[in-house]
Design an enzyme around this catalytic site. Structure first.
Site, PDB file in Angstrom:
ATOM      1  N   GLY A  17       0.816  -1.207   0.000  1.00 53.38           N
ATOM      2  CA  GLY A  17       0.000   0.000   0.000  1.00 53.38           C
ATOM      3  C   GLY A  17       0.850   1.256   0.000  1.00 53.38           C
ATOM      4  O   GLY A  17       1.888   1.311   0.654  1.00 53.38           O
ATOM      5  N   ARG A  27      13.524  10.190  -2.777  1.00 55.78           N
ATOM      6  CA  ARG A  27      14.430  11.320  -2.999  1.00 55.78           C
ATOM      7  C   ARG A  27      15.675  11.193  -2.128  1.00 55.78           C
ATOM      8  O   ARG A  27      16.798  11.466  -2.583  1.00 55.78           O
ATOM      9  CB  ARG A  27      13.709  12.636  -2.708  1.00 55.78           C
ATOM     10  CG  ARG A  27      14.571  13.884  -2.893  1.00 55.78           C
ATOM     11  CD  ARG A  27      13.748  15.140  -2.605  1.00 55.78           C
ATOM     12  NE  ARG A  27      14.566  16.355  -2.692  1.00 55.78           N
ATOM     13  CZ  ARG A  27      15.299  16.839  -1.692  1.00 55.78           C
ATOM     14  NH1 ARG A  27      15.304  16.204  -0.521  1.00 55.78           N
ATOM     15  NH2 ARG A  27      16.009  17.941  -1.847  1.00 55.78           N
ATOM     16  N   VAL A  30      17.953   8.655  -3.790  1.00 56.35           N
ATOM     17  CA  VAL A  30      18.563   9.117  -5.044  1.00 56.35           C
ATOM     18  C   VAL A  30      19.654  10.152  -4.783  1.00 56.35           C
ATOM     19  O   VAL A  30      20.764  10.061  -5.335  1.00 56.35           O
ATOM     20  CB  VAL A  30      17.487   9.690  -5.993  1.00 56.35           C
ATOM     21  CG1 VAL A  30      18.135  10.326  -7.221  1.00 56.35           C
ATOM     22  CG2 VAL A  30      16.514   8.590  -6.414  1.00 56.35           C
ATOM     23  N   ARG A  78       1.296  -5.420  -6.050  1.00 60.08           N
ATOM     24  CA  ARG A  78       1.584  -6.702  -5.415  1.00 60.08           C
ATOM     25  C   ARG A  78       1.806  -7.729  -6.516  1.00 60.08           C
ATOM     26  O   ARG A  78       1.257  -7.610  -7.597  1.00 60.08           O
ATOM     27  CB  ARG A  78       0.452  -7.108  -4.476  1.00 60.08           C
ATOM     28  CG  ARG A  78       0.375  -6.204  -3.240  1.00 60.08           C
ATOM     29  CD  ARG A  78      -0.773  -6.587  -2.321  1.00 60.08           C
ATOM     30  NE  ARG A  78      -0.691  -5.891  -1.045  1.00 60.08           N
ATOM     31  CZ  ARG A  78      -1.172  -4.687  -0.805  1.00 60.08           C
ATOM     32  NH1 ARG A  78      -1.765  -4.018  -1.774  1.00 60.08           N
ATOM     33  NH2 ARG A  78      -1.053  -4.129   0.380  1.00 60.08           N
ATOM     34  N   ASP A 109       5.224  -4.846   6.190  1.00 63.65           N
ATOM     35  CA  ASP A 109       5.637  -6.192   6.585  1.00 63.65           C
ATOM     36  C   ASP A 109       5.774  -7.137   5.395  1.00 63.65           C
ATOM     37  O   ASP A 109       6.758  -7.878   5.283  1.00 63.65           O
ATOM     38  CB  ASP A 109       4.623  -6.755   7.588  1.00 63.65           C
ATOM     39  CG  ASP A 109       5.037  -8.098   8.149  1.00 63.65           C
ATOM     40  OD1 ASP A 109       5.940  -8.116   8.997  1.00 63.65           O
ATOM     41  OD2 ASP A 109       4.469  -9.123   7.733  1.00 63.65           O
ATOM     42  N   ASP A 135       2.291  -0.325  12.081  1.00 62.72           N
ATOM     43  CA  ASP A 135       2.214  -1.634  12.735  1.00 62.72           C
ATOM     44  C   ASP A 135       3.456  -2.497  12.538  1.00 62.72           C
ATOM     45  O   ASP A 135       3.397  -3.723  12.678  1.00 62.72           O
ATOM     46  CB  ASP A 135       0.986  -2.396  12.234  1.00 62.72           C
ATOM     47  CG  ASP A 135       1.008  -2.650  10.735  1.00 62.72           C
ATOM     48  OD1 ASP A 135       1.869  -2.079  10.029  1.00 62.72           O
ATOM     49  OD2 ASP A 135       0.156  -3.428  10.253  1.00 62.72           O
ATOM     50  N   ARG A 168     -26.635  14.457  15.748  1.00 59.69           N
ATOM     51  CA  ARG A 168     -26.549  13.104  15.217  1.00 59.69           C
ATOM     52  C   ARG A 168     -25.364  12.347  15.817  1.00 59.69           C
ATOM     53  O   ARG A 168     -24.540  12.915  16.537  1.00 59.69           O
ATOM     54  CB  ARG A 168     -26.377  13.144  13.696  1.00 59.69           C
ATOM     55  CG  ARG A 168     -27.579  13.631  12.926  1.00 59.69           C
ATOM     56  CD  ARG A 168     -27.217  13.825  11.471  1.00 59.69           C
ATOM     57  NE  ARG A 168     -28.367  14.212  10.651  1.00 59.69           N
ATOM     58  CZ  ARG A 168     -28.286  14.756   9.449  1.00 59.69           C
ATOM     59  NH1 ARG A 168     -27.087  15.009   8.921  1.00 59.69           N
ATOM     60  NH2 ARG A 168     -29.372  15.059   8.775  1.00 59.69           N
ATOM     61  N   ARG A 177      -6.802  -2.874   9.329  1.00 59.03           N
ATOM     62  CA  ARG A 177      -7.414  -4.208   9.251  1.00 59.03           C
ATOM     63  C   ARG A 177      -6.988  -5.087  10.422  1.00 59.03           C
ATOM     64  O   ARG A 177      -7.781  -5.847  10.963  1.00 59.03           O
ATOM     65  CB  ARG A 177      -7.027  -4.873   7.928  1.00 59.03           C
ATOM     66  CG  ARG A 177      -7.786  -6.161   7.644  1.00 59.03           C
ATOM     67  CD  ARG A 177      -7.504  -6.636   6.236  1.00 59.03           C
ATOM     68  NE  ARG A 177      -7.882  -5.639   5.257  1.00 59.03           N
ATOM     69  CZ  ARG A 177      -7.516  -5.674   3.975  1.00 59.03           C
ATOM     70  NH1 ARG A 177      -6.732  -6.653   3.548  1.00 59.03           N
ATOM     71  NH2 ARG A 177      -7.915  -4.739   3.131  1.00 59.03           N
ATOM     72  N   ILE A 257      -8.795   7.788   0.990  1.00 61.93           N
ATOM     73  CA  ILE A 257      -8.442   9.205   1.154  1.00 61.93           C
ATOM     74  C   ILE A 257      -7.332   9.348   2.186  1.00 61.93           C
ATOM     75  O   ILE A 257      -6.527  10.277   2.145  1.00 61.93           O
ATOM     76  CB  ILE A 257      -9.686  10.035   1.566  1.00 61.93           C
ATOM     77  CG1 ILE A 257      -9.380  11.526   1.458  1.00 61.93           C
ATOM     78  CG2 ILE A 257     -10.137   9.688   2.980  1.00 61.93           C
ATOM     79  CD1 ILE A 257     -10.590  12.411   1.715  1.00 61.93           C
ATOM     80  N   GLN A 258      -7.249   8.386   3.131  1.00 65.95           N
ATOM     81  CA  GLN A 258      -6.219   8.437   4.176  1.00 65.95           C
ATOM     82  C   GLN A 258      -4.813   8.187   3.621  1.00 65.95           C
ATOM     83  O   GLN A 258      -3.827   8.541   4.250  1.00 65.95           O
ATOM     84  CB  GLN A 258      -6.514   7.399   5.254  1.00 65.95           C
ATOM     85  CG  GLN A 258      -7.809   7.641   5.985  1.00 65.95           C
ATOM     86  CD  GLN A 258      -8.351   6.374   6.614  1.00 65.95           C
ATOM     87  OE1 GLN A 258      -8.101   6.106   7.777  1.00 65.95           O
ATOM     88  NE2 GLN A 258      -9.092   5.590   5.859  1.00 65.95           N
TER      89      GLN A 258
END
Length: 336
Positions: A17, A27, A30, A78, A109, A135, A168, A177, A257-258
């Site tokens: 990810g 950068r 390099v 992947r 990992d 993690d 609300r 996950r 979006i994260q």
């Protein structure tokens, strides 16, 4: 007196990810290579690109300005083929054929397990921990975590404004996950009512519904529930809250979006620093290492040892959050 590098050509790839700060790490790799007169080869699309030979020569002009950009200029993917003995052997053979004497891998990992497999084929590797989940057991911090937290915090703050206006309940799903580090940080920073993470068992009626009712009786008229995606389906959380309390409840899944956006200062600095250290290790002749942060220091650890470590969830902070949220003096004292 000139220092002779142990390697003349280094490859760099990003895998798994994407996370804000990957470009800063690239950068750093390099520019350090240029300083040490080491040729730097960019490998596009992770281990899949290594097998297919998707290479590009990198120099300082090609990485100018990329620190501010999210994602990764090398792209990521992947590869099922890489997980097979034949694919792994092919990847190692291509490294040797291309004269790649050292490989910098940026990811989490799974990326490091691929690096370990390559090291067992006598390829020198150094790993840079980069995942928004934070993690990785061997390091206190992974590139991308701070930016992902701030992106989620900004979204929750905005949601809190409208939840307060309409009285609300907002159920917000964040990534995680298998780990709740992101959810815990976001929940504490936004003053959430409840945080649900995969590491903590809970009774839904007691730990969610009753707490919302208690807060309501105390005068609170809007609520935020932060749910790590690995805790339970967030849509189910929203439905159960609405059914049990009658409070109008809205679900927001922040999703990918994260992962995006311009990296915050910590991820730019840590990414650059780890990129520099990765090349320095290979140049000094080290191999099979993972870079880690311990406090504000950068160290390197043997890859086998690094992969054997697990990241502990901060249960004390979680308990303290719950106690402070509901002004539970006895529960708070038990965290001391």
């Amino acid at each position: 007196m000139a220092i002779e590098s142990a390697v003349k050509r280094i490859g760099v790839l990003t895998s798994g990810g994407d996370a804000p700060g990957m470009n800063a790490a690239i950068r750093g790799v390099v520019r350090t290579c240029e300083c040490l007169d080491i040729e730097c080869i960019g490998i596009r699309h992770g281990y899949a690109g290594l097998i297919s030979g998707d290479f590009i020569s990198l120099n300082q002009s090609m990485v100018k300005g990329i620190t501010v950009r999210g994602g990764t200029i090398l792209c990521t993917a992947r590869s099922k083929e890489f997980t097979t003995p034949e694919g792994l052997q092919k990847a190692a053979d291509i490294c040797r054929h291309m004269g790649i004497e050292g490989l910098v891998v940026i990811g989490g990992d799974g990326t490091f397990r691929g690096a370990l497999a390559l090291s067992q084929h006598d390829i020198s590797v150094v790993g840079i921990p980069c995942t928004i989940d934070n993690d990785i057991g061997c390091t206190t911090y992974t590139i991308g975590f701070d930016t992902a937290c701030n992106t989620a915090i900004d979204a929750v703050d905005r949601l809190n404004d409208t939840m307060q206006s309409h009285e609300r309940c907002s159920v917000v799903e964040v990534m995680g996950r298998h780990a709740g580090h992101l959810a815990l940080a976001v929940g504490i920073a936004t003053g959430a009512t409840i945080i649900l993470v995969p590491e903590v068992e809970y009774d839904f009626d007691k730990d969610v519904i009753e707490r919302i009712r208690t807060a309501r009786l105390a005068g609170r008229n809007n609520f935020a529930v932060i749910v790590a995606e690995g805790a339970e389906p967030a849509y189910g959380v929203a439905e159960k809250i609405a059914d049990a309390t009658g409070i109008e409840t809205r679900l927001t899944a922040l999703g990918h979006i994260q992962r995006g956006g311009s990296p915050h200062v910590r991820d730019r600095i840590v990414g650059t620093s780890m990129g520099f250290k990765a090349v320095s290790l290979l140049a000094s002749g080290k191999k099979s290492r993972i870079i880690a942060m311990r406090g504000d220091k950068f160290i390197d650890i043997d890859i086998v040892e690094a992969l054997s470590l697990t990241k502990n969830f901060d249960f004390e902070m979680y308990k303290a959050f719950s106690a402070l949220t509901f002004l539970d003096k006895q529960a708070l004292l038990r965290t001391f």
